[in-house]
Design an enzyme around this catalytic site. Sequence first.
Site, PDB file in Angstrom:
ATOM      1  CB  CYS A 134      -0.880   0.175   1.196  1.00  0.00           C
ATOM      2  SG  CYS A 134      -1.988   1.306   1.012  1.00  0.00           S
ATOM      3  CB  CYS A 154      -4.170   4.526  -5.568  1.00  0.00           C
ATOM      4  SG  CYS A 154      -4.038   2.993  -5.207  1.00  0.00           S
TER       5      CYS A 154
END
Length: 313
Positions: free
Chosen positions: A87, A238
């Site tokens: 992530c 992201c």
Amino acid sequence: MYRLPFIDSHTGGEPTRVLLDALPRPPRGIEQDAREFWREHGWLCRAAVDEPRGSDILVGAVWWSPARPGEAGQVLYFNNVGPLGMCGHGSIGLIASLVFLGQWPSGPRMLRTPVGQVRTEYGADGMVRIDNVPAYRELQDVLLDVPGYGRFVGDVAWGGNWFFLVEVEGVRVHWDNRAALCELASAMRRQLRAQGITGRGAEEIDHIEITSVADADAAADARNFVLCPGGAFDRSPCGTGTSAKLACLAADGLLAPGAIWRQQGITGSVFEASFASAGPDAHGRLCAHPTLRGRAQVTAQGELLIDEGERDT
Ligand code: PYC
């Protein structure tokens, strides 16, 4: 009663909740033990981020600080439905949080994740640099027929998670249009499943990234909307999605190694990204080593109280 110390942050609008040395350390390392760890402790992780303690937009991180000086710390990122490979926004949030707590010395430091090691560095200006795992495009120009919407052409790429990346004409990539984007991206994901289109090793493509150059602000190269596995969308650009995008740009020869790509997210926040070429992998796919830069803001610190009785709920 479980008592889990945590710290919250947001990275470009996307929240991260770090559980601080709160859960048993994976015996062989998180690269080997992620599945087993999730089977045993996943319910506790989910209780830490789901309602009523959090919400579906919250990404969690189980953090294990280095067992010995000089070792890398380990992390498992997860969301409301399960673990993530890597992530990007979460890594930026994790490092900013550990710096805030005085637990992250300056200079480059490695982080172990289930999908490999990433290099991190906290800058004097508060920017966090993440050198992600290698990214690559697995499938090019995939045709996807989505009932009610029509035919789309996109790529399947890995950036630490699996992404279907697509540019869509006539659908504005903007915060005001988020409900329509969510519906479209969800329909695409259902169709990927229905058509049996997967990442390498039959892995599910659980992130959908709709990109637009036209809808980006002047200071950015493109704006994206990223649908996450649990149905929420990423408020940041992201990090793993930006890495997947870099892999596609690199494969198409549209971005040179070292050149800066400013990826804007749906809320307007921007990650500065670039890549170094890594040559082909064992499968002949051209790999890019992505670098991401962004900043995070610490928002809360405390202790979560979770009852053993929640295990079965
Ligand atoms: O920044 O890589 C990322 C990410 C994945 C899911 C939510 N954010």
